[in-house]
Scaffold this motif. Sequence first.
Motif, PDB file in Angstrom:
ATOM      1  N   MET A   1      54.873  37.371  80.876  1.00 54.78           N
ATOM      2  CA  MET A   1      56.152  36.703  80.909  1.00 54.78           C
ATOM      3  C   MET A   1      56.483  36.132  79.526  1.00 54.78           C
ATOM      4  O   MET A   1      57.633  36.151  79.121  1.00 54.78           O
ATOM      5  CB  MET A   1      56.138  35.594  81.963  1.00 54.78           C
ATOM      6  N   LEU A   2      55.454  35.617  78.841  1.00 51.31           N
ATOM      7  CA  LEU A   2      55.689  35.063  77.509  1.00 51.31           C
ATOM      8  C   LEU A   2      56.189  36.125  76.537  1.00 51.31           C
ATOM      9  O   LEU A   2      57.016  35.848  75.668  1.00 51.31           O
ATOM     10  CB  LEU A   2      54.406  34.417  76.973  1.00 51.31           C
ATOM     11  N   LEU A   4      58.133  38.573  77.086  1.00 49.77           N
ATOM     12  CA  LEU A   4      59.533  38.928  77.303  1.00 49.77           C
ATOM     13  C   LEU A   4      60.472  38.156  76.384  1.00 49.77           C
ATOM     14  O   LEU A   4      61.520  38.657  75.992  1.00 49.77           O
ATOM     15  CB  LEU A   4      59.923  38.665  78.764  1.00 49.77           C
ATOM     16  N   ASP A   5      60.096  36.930  76.053  1.00 51.19           N
ATOM     17  CA  ASP A   5      60.955  36.069  75.244  1.00 51.19           C
ATOM     18  C   ASP A   5      60.493  35.927  73.796  1.00 51.19           C
ATOM     19  O   ASP A   5      61.132  35.221  73.021  1.00 51.19           O
ATOM     20  CB  ASP A   5      61.025  34.667  75.871  1.00 51.19           C
ATOM     21  N   ALA A   6      59.422  36.570  73.424  1.00 51.83           N
ATOM     22  CA  ALA A   6      58.864  36.398  72.075  1.00 51.83           C
ATOM     23  C   ALA A   6      59.298  37.537  71.169  1.00 51.83           C
ATOM     24  O   ALA A   6      58.893  38.682  71.359  1.00 51.83           O
ATOM     25  CB  ALA A   6      57.343  36.322  72.147  1.00 51.83           C
ATOM     26  N   VAL A   7      60.109  37.229  70.188  1.00 47.83           N
ATOM     27  CA  VAL A   7      60.556  38.237  69.229  1.00 47.83           C
ATOM     28  C   VAL A   7      59.363  38.847  68.503  1.00 47.83           C
ATOM     29  O   VAL A   7      59.331  40.050  68.238  1.00 47.83           O
ATOM     30  CB  VAL A   7      61.553  37.615  68.217  1.00 47.83           C
ATOM     31  N   LEU A  92      52.686  34.436  71.067  1.00 52.03           N
ATOM     32  CA  LEU A  92      53.265  34.155  72.383  1.00 52.03           C
ATOM     33  C   LEU A  92      53.110  32.701  72.819  1.00 52.03           C
ATOM     34  O   LEU A  92      53.614  32.310  73.856  1.00 52.03           O
ATOM     35  CB  LEU A  92      52.600  35.056  73.446  1.00 52.03           C
TER      36      LEU A  92
END
Length: 115
Positions: A1-2, A4-7, A92
């Motif tokens: 899940m982390l 998904l939002d980490a560029v 992350l």
Amino acid sequence: MLALDAVAAIGKTYTITNDEHVPLWDVIRSVLSMLNLSSNLRQIPLSMALTAASLMELRATLVGKEPLLTRYSAAILARTQTYDISAAKRDLRYVPRVTIAEGIARTMEALKEQT
């Protein structure tokens, strides 16, 4: 899940563990003990395990059943592996939440509930 939002995670692969170094055979003995099975296991040389596994694989091929031991599983059981999760922590902001002992306890409890 982390991830998904980490560029920083785009296009990368991460190893996720709980960051504990616990020898595999300690975990196996612990689980066997929890199951009230003998945890008094004997070591054999890897070459002997690989030979036995080869014979089990051959037999499995002939009878159409899964072998009890494969050369791959023998090789994995013969080594202790520790994985570096520093990239997951850095990129992350991953923080392990469950210890190995807690994870085993949860798994054993879930298995009891299923029976």
